[in-house]
Scaffold this motif. Structure first.
Motif, mmCIF file in Angstrom:
data_model
loop_
_atom_site.group_PDB
_atom_site.id
_atom_site.type_symbol
_atom_site.label_atom_id
_atom_site.label_comp_id
_atom_site.label_asym_id
_atom_site.label_seq_id
_atom_site.Cartn_x
_atom_site.Cartn_y
_atom_site.Cartn_z
ATOM 1 N N GLY A 114 0.815 -1.220 0.000
ATOM 2 C CA GLY A 114 0.000 0.000 0.000
ATOM 3 C C GLY A 114 0.837 1.253 0.000
ATOM 4 N N ILE A 119 -1.747 4.845 -3.550
ATOM 5 C CA ILE A 119 -2.917 5.562 -3.048
ATOM 6 C C ILE A 119 -3.038 6.917 -3.745
ATOM 7 N N SER A 122 -4.662 6.486 -7.147
ATOM 8 C CA SER A 122 -6.098 6.213 -7.117
ATOM 9 C C SER A 122 -6.895 7.437 -6.685
ATOM 10 N N THR A 123 -6.312 8.291 -5.834
ATOM 11 C CA THR A 123 -7.089 9.435 -5.356
ATOM 12 C C THR A 123 -6.877 10.687 -6.205
ATOM 13 N N SER A 163 -5.565 8.469 3.760
ATOM 14 C CA SER A 163 -5.578 7.027 3.475
ATOM 15 C C SER A 163 -4.204 6.418 3.710
ATOM 16 N N TYR A 166 -3.249 6.213 7.361
ATOM 17 C CA TYR A 166 -3.918 5.084 8.017
ATOM 18 C C TYR A 166 -3.163 3.790 7.727
ATOM 19 N N ILE A 167 -2.827 3.591 6.450
ATOM 20 C CA ILE A 167 -2.099 2.368 6.040
ATOM 21 C C ILE A 167 -0.731 2.330 6.715
ATOM 22 N N LYS A 170 -0.981 1.313 10.299
ATOM 23 C CA LYS A 170 -1.262 -0.129 10.413
ATOM 24 C C LYS A 170 0.032 -0.918 10.197
ATOM 25 N N LYS A 171 0.785 -0.519 9.161
ATOM 26 C CA LYS A 171 2.040 -1.217 8.830
ATOM 27 C C LYS A 171 3.043 -1.072 9.958
#
Lengths: 325, 107
Positions: A114, A119, A122-123, A163, A166-167, A170-171
């Motif tokens: 990710g 990202i 895509s955004t 986004s 957030y990723i 998490k990573k």
């Protein structure tokens, strides 16, 4: 229009708050560590392959040094070695190194998962979509534009940053937990690999086997010595000397793999300690990563071994010319 | 391990001897060296294939850590995929709105 501006400010504020929390992204250093560790594991794998090849060569050397005549069936012995060594999975050294290599590759893959770029791509289309919606809004209601091109791009950027933030978080959490939990295993496996190499199984066998081959060249030289001129003898000795230097440098490739492995173990441990403190990019980690790279590139020949030796070059009975540990 | 080191040492000593000999003497030393070489090879192979329980536990632990990393990566990939899907959905909805706008503007 006003409500959109307010919303924009709120979104940007949340975005920058989140981003400041992950300013020191863990992915860079962990990815660099994983890549370096993967390279080290590959070089250990090539030491194993070299060793297997040397065992076969040693049998051929013994055959060539004998006065016996040979037939194809005499290669059966070598066939057995090929079958035995082809099953690399049986080697503890191979199993341990494979576990280390797979782990390093998984860290790289997780650190790269990710990516911000993915990202962002895509955004980025979101800003175009927002502008398009705005133009329809203007067209239908005959009102002024609520959104500038720059504003739409900024909103999309904030969405992308939220986004990826957030990723990233998490990573970061996952990598921290995995590295801390895996460290004792990495240290144990590294120690076994290193000791098996250090203990001299591979290194001393390689040195001894190359010595057996060298003896064959000397036997040939001695047998024809009295009938050769000085020039012929000197040429032969030059040839033998090259083989001798190769033999003496045998330990260089093994030593290189050992040093790089020790650097991997050390930097993994350092990484673990830093992650325990939630520090993902301490100078210690960066220095340790540089050390893996340096150890990985050095000692690929006798010349570089001598040039890069930080202590003292010594002759060892078991390992040839080495850099004093 | 000391046995292997002793064997290697003996092999090297014989390799420094046989090239100086001739005939049967040379052949006898060579055969002895070959026997020792074979023994050393077998011993080395035995050492390289031995896996103790502690090492096996460490390997298993690292394999588990690798699996965990791969699973988390798959979850992250899935989340990124969802972000991409949301972006794609917004785009397609905007496309529909644009077409609808064009129709409404003509009425």
């Amino acid at each position: 229009m006003q409500s959109l501006s307010v919303r924009r400010i709120v979104i940007m504020a949340i975005g920058s708050m989140l981003l400041s929390g992950c300013a020191s992204s863990p992915t860079g250093n962990i990815e660099a560590f994983g890549s370096a560790a993967t390279e080290v594991s590959t070089s250990i794998d090539s030491v194993i392959s070299d060793y297997n090849q040397a065992v076969i060569n040693n049998r051929l050397v013994a055959m060539a040094q004998s006065k016996r005549p040979y037939v194809a069936a005499d290669f059966d012995d070598i066939k057995q070695i090929i079958i035995r060594d082809a099953n690399k999975q049986e080697l503890s050294l191979y199993q341990a190194n494979k576990a280390l290599g797979d782990y390093a590759k998984a860290l790289v893959a997780l650190a790269r998962a990710g990516s911000r770029e993915e990202i962002a791509i895509s955004t980025s289309s979101l800003s175009k979509a927002l502008l398009m919606m705005d133009s329809q809004h203007q067209l239908l209601l005959q009102k002024d534009s609520a959104l500038t091109k720059d504003g739409a791009a900024r909103i999309a950027r904030v969405i992308a940053q939220l986004s990826s933030g957030y990723i990233e978080s998490k990573k970061a959490k996952a990598l921290k937990a995995i590295i801390i939990a895996a460290d004792p295993a990495v240290q144990k496996i590294g120690l076994v690999i290193n000791n098996q190499l250090l203990k001299g199984v591979i290194e001393s066998r390689l040195y001894t086997m190359r010595g057996s081959e060298l003896a064959g060249y000397f036997a040939d030289y001695n047998a024809k010595s009295s009938s050769r001129s000085f020039v012929q003898k000197k040429q032969k000795l030059d040839e033998i000397y090259l083989k001798y230097v190769q033999m003496e440098a045998t330990s260089a490739s093994v030593k290189q793999a050992q040093s790089a492995l020790l650097a991997v173990m050390k930097s993994h441990h350092l990484l673990k300690s830093e992650l325990e403190k939630d520090n993902y990019s301490g100078t210690g980690v960066i220095e340790a990563l540089k050390k893996i790279k340096a150890n990985h590139t050095a000692f690929d020949s006798l010349e570089t071994l001598i040039k890069n030796c930080g202590t003292e070059i010594i002759a060892s009975d078991e390992q040839g010319i080495i850099c004093k540990p | 391990m000391s046995e292997l080191l002793a064997l290697n040492k003996a092999i090297r000593a014989l390799d420094n001897l046989w090239p100086l000999l001739q005939g049967d003497e040379q052949e006898a030393i060579l055969q002895q060296r070959n026997r020792l070489n074979q023994q050393a090879d077998e011993l080395a192979h035995k050492s390289l294939t031995a896996v103790d329980a502690e090492l096996q536990a460490a390997i298993d632990q690292l394999i588990q850590a690798t699996e965990n990393a791969n699973e988390i990566r798959a979850v992250i990939d899935w989340r990124v995929e969802r972000i991409e899907k949301v972006a794609a959905t917004v785009n397609s909805v905007v496309g529909v709105i644009e077409k609808l706008g064009q129709i409404l503007a003509r009425i």
